[in-house]
Design a protein around this motif. Sequence first.
Motif, PDB file in Angstrom:
ATOM      1  N   LYS A   1       0.815  -1.217   0.000  1.00  0.00           N
ATOM      2  CA  LYS A   1       0.000   0.000   0.000  1.00  0.00           C
ATOM      3  C   LYS A   1       0.847   1.265   0.000  1.00  0.00           C
ATOM      4  CE  LYS A   1      -0.880   0.023   4.943  1.00  0.00           C
ATOM      5  NZ  LYS A   1      -1.935   0.032   5.954  1.00  0.00           N
ATOM      6  N   GLU A   2       2.091   1.174   0.464  1.00  0.00           N
ATOM      7  CA  GLU A   2       2.948   2.351   0.482  1.00  0.00           C
ATOM      8  C   GLU A   2       3.469   2.722  -0.908  1.00  0.00           C
ATOM      9  OE1 GLU A   2       4.907  -1.382   1.076  1.00  0.00           O
ATOM     10  OE2 GLU A   2       3.547  -0.420   2.473  1.00  0.00           O
TER      11      GLU A   2
ATOM     12  N   VAL B   1       1.572   1.722  -3.927  1.00  0.00           N
ATOM     13  CA  VAL B   1       0.536   1.510  -4.944  1.00  0.00           C
ATOM     14  C   VAL B   1       0.291   2.756  -5.788  1.00  0.00           C
ATOM     15  CG1 VAL B   1      -1.449   1.987  -3.436  1.00  0.00           C
ATOM     16  CG2 VAL B   1      -1.714   0.488  -5.425  1.00  0.00           C
TER      17      VAL B   1
ATOM     18  N   VAL C   1      -3.689  -4.961  -3.861  1.00  0.00           N
ATOM     19  CA  VAL C   1      -3.120  -4.387  -2.644  1.00  0.00           C
ATOM     20  C   VAL C   1      -3.849  -5.020  -1.464  1.00  0.00           C
ATOM     21  CG1 VAL C   1      -2.660  -2.281  -1.357  1.00  0.00           C
ATOM     22  CG2 VAL C   1      -2.798  -2.206  -3.839  1.00  0.00           C
TER      23      VAL C   1
ATOM     24  N   LEU D   1      -4.967  -5.174   2.420  1.00  0.00           N
ATOM     25  CA  LEU D   1      -5.230  -4.225   3.500  1.00  0.00           C
ATOM     26  C   LEU D   1      -5.811  -4.953   4.701  1.00  0.00           C
ATOM     27  CD1 LEU D   1      -7.042  -1.589   1.288  1.00  0.00           C
ATOM     28  CD2 LEU D   1      -4.746  -1.373   2.199  1.00  0.00           C
TER      29      LEU D   1
ATOM     30  N   LEU E   1      -6.367   4.202   1.212  1.00  0.00           N
ATOM     31  CA  LEU E   1      -5.375   4.330   0.139  1.00  0.00           C
ATOM     32  C   LEU E   1      -5.628   5.647  -0.581  1.00  0.00           C
ATOM     33  CD1 LEU E   1      -5.402   0.788  -1.522  1.00  0.00           C
ATOM     34  CD2 LEU E   1      -3.601   1.789  -0.135  1.00  0.00           C
TER      35      LEU E   1
END
Length: 84
Positions: free
Chosen positions: A6-7, A9, A62, A64, A71
């Motif tokens: 997620k960091e 994407v 992604v 989560l 996001l």
Amino acid sequence: RVVVGKEVVADALAHLKSIGFDLLVDVTCVDYLGWRGDAEGRFGLVYALANATTNERIFIRVFLDEPDLKLPSVQPLWKGADWM
């Protein structure tokens, strides 16, 4: 199919758009509650992209987990994302 963190994407999606993946086909999510497979998190957000010139497709996933389910929006990249 590609799994990204997620960091990164937002950067990954911006890069894909810059190399020709100009169509956001779909945004969907899978709930992996109780899944025994290789899911890395509770939810898998999936972006389906296409290159309208070459007909190539790519799916970006992604993972989560609660409570951090946020996001960055992809609406600045693909205006149609506001409907998804």
